[in-house]
Design a protein around this motif. Structure first.
Motif, PDB file in Angstrom:
ATOM      1  N   CYS A   1      30.253-158.073   3.075  1.00 51.90           N
ATOM      2  CA  CYS A   1      29.722-158.507   4.363  1.00 51.90           C
ATOM      3  C   CYS A   1      29.937-157.385   5.385  1.00 51.90           C
ATOM      4  CB  CYS A   1      30.452-159.778   4.784  1.00 51.90           C
ATOM      5  SG  CYS A   1      29.724-160.651   6.163  1.00 51.90           S
ATOM      6  N   PHE A   2      28.897-157.094   6.176  1.00 51.30           N
ATOM      7  CA  PHE A   2      28.946-155.979   7.104  1.00 51.30           C
ATOM      8  C   PHE A   2      28.463-156.411   8.489  1.00 51.30           C
ATOM      9  CE2 PHE A   2      28.325-154.338   2.871  1.00 51.30           C
ATOM     10  CZ  PHE A   2      29.131-153.210   2.793  1.00 51.30           C
ATOM     11  N   LEU A   3      29.020-155.789   9.517  1.00 52.35           N
ATOM     12  CA  LEU A   3      28.545-155.967  10.881  1.00 52.35           C
ATOM     13  C   LEU A   3      27.898-154.650  11.299  1.00 52.35           C
ATOM     14  CD1 LEU A   3      28.364-157.813  13.361  1.00 52.35           C
ATOM     15  CD2 LEU A   3      30.538-156.862  14.130  1.00 52.35           C
ATOM     16  N   VAL A   4      26.575-154.667  11.447  1.00 48.01           N
ATOM     17  CA  VAL A   4      25.799-153.441  11.585  1.00 48.01           C
ATOM     18  C   VAL A   4      25.128-153.366  12.955  1.00 48.01           C
ATOM     19  CG1 VAL A   4      23.896-152.080  10.620  1.00 48.01           C
ATOM     20  CG2 VAL A   4      25.397-153.392   9.095  1.00 48.01           C
ATOM     21  N   ASP A   5      25.317-152.250  13.624  1.00 50.96           N
ATOM     22  CA  ASP A   5      24.644-151.960  14.891  1.00 50.96           C
ATOM     23  C   ASP A   5      23.247-151.434  14.566  1.00 50.96           C
ATOM     24  OD1 ASP A   5      23.796-151.101  17.360  1.00 50.96           O
ATOM     25  OD2 ASP A   5      25.532-149.828  17.773  1.00 50.96           O
ATOM     26  N   ILE A   6      22.209-152.172  14.959  1.00 54.78           N
ATOM     27  CA  ILE A   6      20.851-151.754  14.610  1.00 54.78           C
ATOM     28  C   ILE A   6      20.113-151.129  15.800  1.00 54.78           C
ATOM     29  CG2 ILE A   6      20.683-153.456  12.755  1.00 54.78           C
ATOM     30  CD1 ILE A   6      18.821-155.088  14.606  1.00 54.78           C
ATOM     31  N   ARG A   7      20.814-150.875  16.895  1.00 51.95           N
ATOM     32  CA  ARG A   7      20.198-150.184  18.017  1.00 51.95           C
ATOM     33  C   ARG A   7      19.878-148.738  17.623  1.00 51.95           C
ATOM     34  NH1 ARG A   7      24.789-151.398  22.398  1.00 51.95           N
ATOM     35  NH2 ARG A   7      25.998-150.919  20.507  1.00 51.95           N
ATOM     36  N   ASP A   8      18.721-148.288  18.021  1.00 53.07           N
ATOM     37  CA  ASP A   8      18.308-146.899  17.784  1.00 53.07           C
ATOM     38  C   ASP A   8      18.225-146.528  16.309  1.00 53.07           C
ATOM     39  OD1 ASP A   8      18.285-146.459  20.597  1.00 53.07           O
ATOM     40  OD2 ASP A   8      20.456-146.107  20.545  1.00 53.07           O
ATOM     41  N   VAL A   9      18.101-147.533  15.446  1.00 51.90           N
ATOM     42  CA  VAL A   9      17.935-147.252  14.020  1.00 51.90           C
ATOM     43  C   VAL A   9      16.522-146.714  13.783  1.00 51.90           C
ATOM     44  CG1 VAL A   9      17.680-148.349  11.762  1.00 51.90           C
ATOM     45  CG2 VAL A   9      19.664-148.857  13.171  1.00 51.90           C
ATOM     46  N   ASP A  10      16.408-145.721  12.940  1.00 44.05           N
ATOM     47  CA  ASP A  10      15.112-145.160  12.573  1.00 44.05           C
ATOM     48  C   ASP A  10      14.268-146.249  11.904  1.00 44.05           C
ATOM     49  OD1 ASP A  10      12.954-143.790  11.507  1.00 44.05           O
ATOM     50  OD2 ASP A  10      14.152-142.196  10.583  1.00 44.05           O
ATOM     51  N   PRO A  11      13.074-146.559  12.442  1.00 39.59           N
ATOM     52  CA  PRO A  11      12.227-147.599  11.830  1.00 39.59           C
ATOM     53  C   PRO A  11      11.875-147.317  10.380  1.00 39.59           C
ATOM     54  CG  PRO A  11      11.413-147.018  14.012  1.00 39.59           C
ATOM     55  CD  PRO A  11      12.479-146.009  13.665  1.00 39.59           C
TER      56      PRO A  11
END
Length: 392
Positions: free
Chosen positions: A190-200
Motif C-alpha cells: 500500500c502506497f501514499l502517492v503524490d500525483i501533483r505534477d506527474v507526467d501524463p
C-alpha cells in the motif's frame, strides 16, 4: 461555524452533526441539480467541507485533525446525503487516511497528515479496483518494483472516484508474488502517492461516463516513479491494511445510505400529504402509505446496525468486519427500497429533474453494486461468520 479548530475528542455526536450542517445548509437542491446537469464535480461543496475540516475527522489532533472515530465520520456522511448531496465527494479522505493513521510510519504521517488537515493538499482518493481484479482483490496486476531508492509502478486501475480532483492517492500494488498459495493477498503493498505534477505519460486518466455524478476514472500507469518513503507500513502487508480501510468505508457508506433513505422518506411523505387526487391526499391510501412505512422500518433497523458496527470498529472489536458488512448490506437495501417508494409516490413527477427524485434515485443505485456487492456480503457472512463452505 464549528470547525476542526474548535472540535475536540470529547465532542458529542450533536457537535459533529452541527459542524456538518453548518456546511450542508449552504448547498441547496438547486446547487446539486445544476452541478449534475453540467456533469461537474461539486467542487464548491468539497472545498467548503474541507475548509471546515469534515474530511479530517479521523485524523489525530496532533496532526490537526479532530481525533475522532468512524462513528463521528458516519454522522457527517449521513448528513451530507440527507441534505441532498453525496458523501462520495469527501469520504475517501476519511477511510483512506485511516489506513495511513493506523499503519503509516511516523515520518509519513508527519509529512502528509498536517497538509491534508490544513487543506494544503486536496482530498485523497483510493486506487484499488482493476479491470480484471474487482471483487477478487488478490488478483490485482498493478506492480511496484524497487529501483534504487524509488518504486516504479506499472498497471491499470478502473472506477477510481475523484481521481482528477485529488493531490494524494492511496495505491494498492503487488510488490512480490505471494509466498503462500493459501494466502494470495500476501505480497500486495500500500502506497501514499503524490500525483501533483506527474507526467501524463506516466499516469493518465480517462473519465468513465456513468449514470450518476461521482466523477470516476480509469487510470493508466506506465513506469511511474515514486519515492521510496511512499510505502505505507510493511512491504507485502497492504492486503491486511486494506481491510481496515474497507471496513471503515462500509460504515461511512452505510451512513450515506441512511441519509439517502431519510431524504426519500421526507420527500415521499411531504408529497403524499400534499398531492390530492379523487378528493383526498394520496397519502391517505394504504397503497401509498405502506411501501413508505415498510421502507422506513427497514431503514431504522439498518441504522441500528450502523451504530453497532461503528462502535465495534472504533473499539477494534474482532467482529467489526462482519458488522460493517451487515450495516452496508442492510442500509443499501433499505435506502433502495425507499428510493423506489419515493419514485412511485411521485409518479410522473418523480421523473422530472426539478423534483430531484430522479437524481437521488440514480445516485443511490450505486450502493447496490459498490463498494461491495450484496452477493459478496452474503458470501462473507455465509463462510466467515456462519461457517459454511466457501463458495467463491
Amino acid at each position: 461555524m464549528t470547525t476542526v479548530e474548535s472540535m475536540a475528542p470529547e465532542a458529542t455526536l450533536d457537535d459533529v452533526l452541527q459542524a456538518a450542517k453548518a456546511v450542508t445548509s449552504r448547498f441547496s437542491d438547486d446547487y446539486y441539480r445544476e452541478v449534475d446537469e453540467r456533469d461537474a464535480f461539486p467542487e464548491e461543496f468539497a472545498k467548503a467541507a474541507e475548509k471546515a475540516g469534515l474530511h479530517s475527522v479521523m485524523i489525530p489532533e496532533e496532526y490537526g485533525g479532530w481525533g475522532l472515530g468512524v462513528t463521528e465520520a458516519s454522522v457527517i456522511t449521513e448528513e451530507i446525503n440527507r441534505s441532498g448531496g453525496a458523501g462520495a465527494a469527501i469520504h475517501a479522505a476519511m477511510f483512506a487516511m485511516g489506513i495511513v493513521v493506523g499503519h503509516g510510519s511516523d515520518e509519513l504521517k508527519k509529512k502528509w497528515l498536517p497538509q491534508i488537515t490544513s487543506g494544503d493538499v486536496r482530498l485523497t482518493t483510493f486506487a484499488l479496483t482493476e479491470p480484471n481484479a474487482g471483487t477478487e482483490t488478490s488478483k490485482l496486476a498493478t506492480t511496484a518494483r524497487r529501483d534504487g531508492d524509488d518504486w516504479v509502478f506499472n498497471g491499470q486501475k478502473v472506477f477510481i472516484s475523484r481521481a482528477a480532483y485529488t493531490d494524494l492517492m492511496v495505491i494498492m500494488a503487488r510488490t512480490s508474488p505471494s509466498p503462500d498459495p493459501a494466502k494470495p493477498g500476501l505480497g500486495i503493498s500500500c502506497f501514499l502517492v503524490d500525483i501533483r505534477d506527474v507526467d501524463p505519460a506516466r499516469l493518465s486518466m480517462k473519465k468513465i461516463p456513468l449514470i450518476f455524478n461521482h466523477h470516476t476514472y480509469e487510470l493508466f500507469i506506465d513506469d511511474l516513479r515514486v519515492p521510496g518513503d511512499a510505502l505505507i507500513g510493511e512491504e507485502g502487508m497492504g492486503f491486511k491494511y486494506l481491510f481496515d480501510g474497507l471496513n471503515a468505508e462500509r460504515i461511512v457508506i452505510a451512513a450515506e445510505c441512511i441519509g439517502d433513505g431519510r431524504w426519500f422518506v421526507d420527500r415521499a411523505v411531504k408529497y403524499a400529504n400534499e398531492r390530492v387526487l379523487f378528493g383526498k391526499p394520496i397519502g391517505a391510501n394504504q397503497g401509498i402509505q405502506h411501501p413508505i412505512a415498510k421502507g422506513y422500518a427497514h431503514l431504522e433497523a439498518a441504522d441500528a446496525m450502523r451504530w453497532k458496527a461503528a462502535a465495534a470498529y472504533d473499539a477494534k472489536a474482532e467482529n467489526a468486519g462482519a458488522l460493517a458488512n451487515m450495516a452496508k448490506f442492510l442500509a443499501a437495501e433499505a435506502s433502495w427500497e425507499l428510493a423506489e417508494a419515493c419514485m412511485q409516490t411521485h409518479g410522473g413527477f418523480g421523473l422530472a429533474k426539478e423534483y430531484d427524485i430522479e437524481r437521488k434515485f440514480r445516485d443511490n443505485r450505486v450502493f447496490q453494486v459498490a463498494p461491495v456487492s450484496p452477493n459478496m456480503v452474503l458470501n462473507y457472512l455465509s463462510h466467515k461468520v456462519l461457517g459454511m463452505p466457501k463458495s467463491y
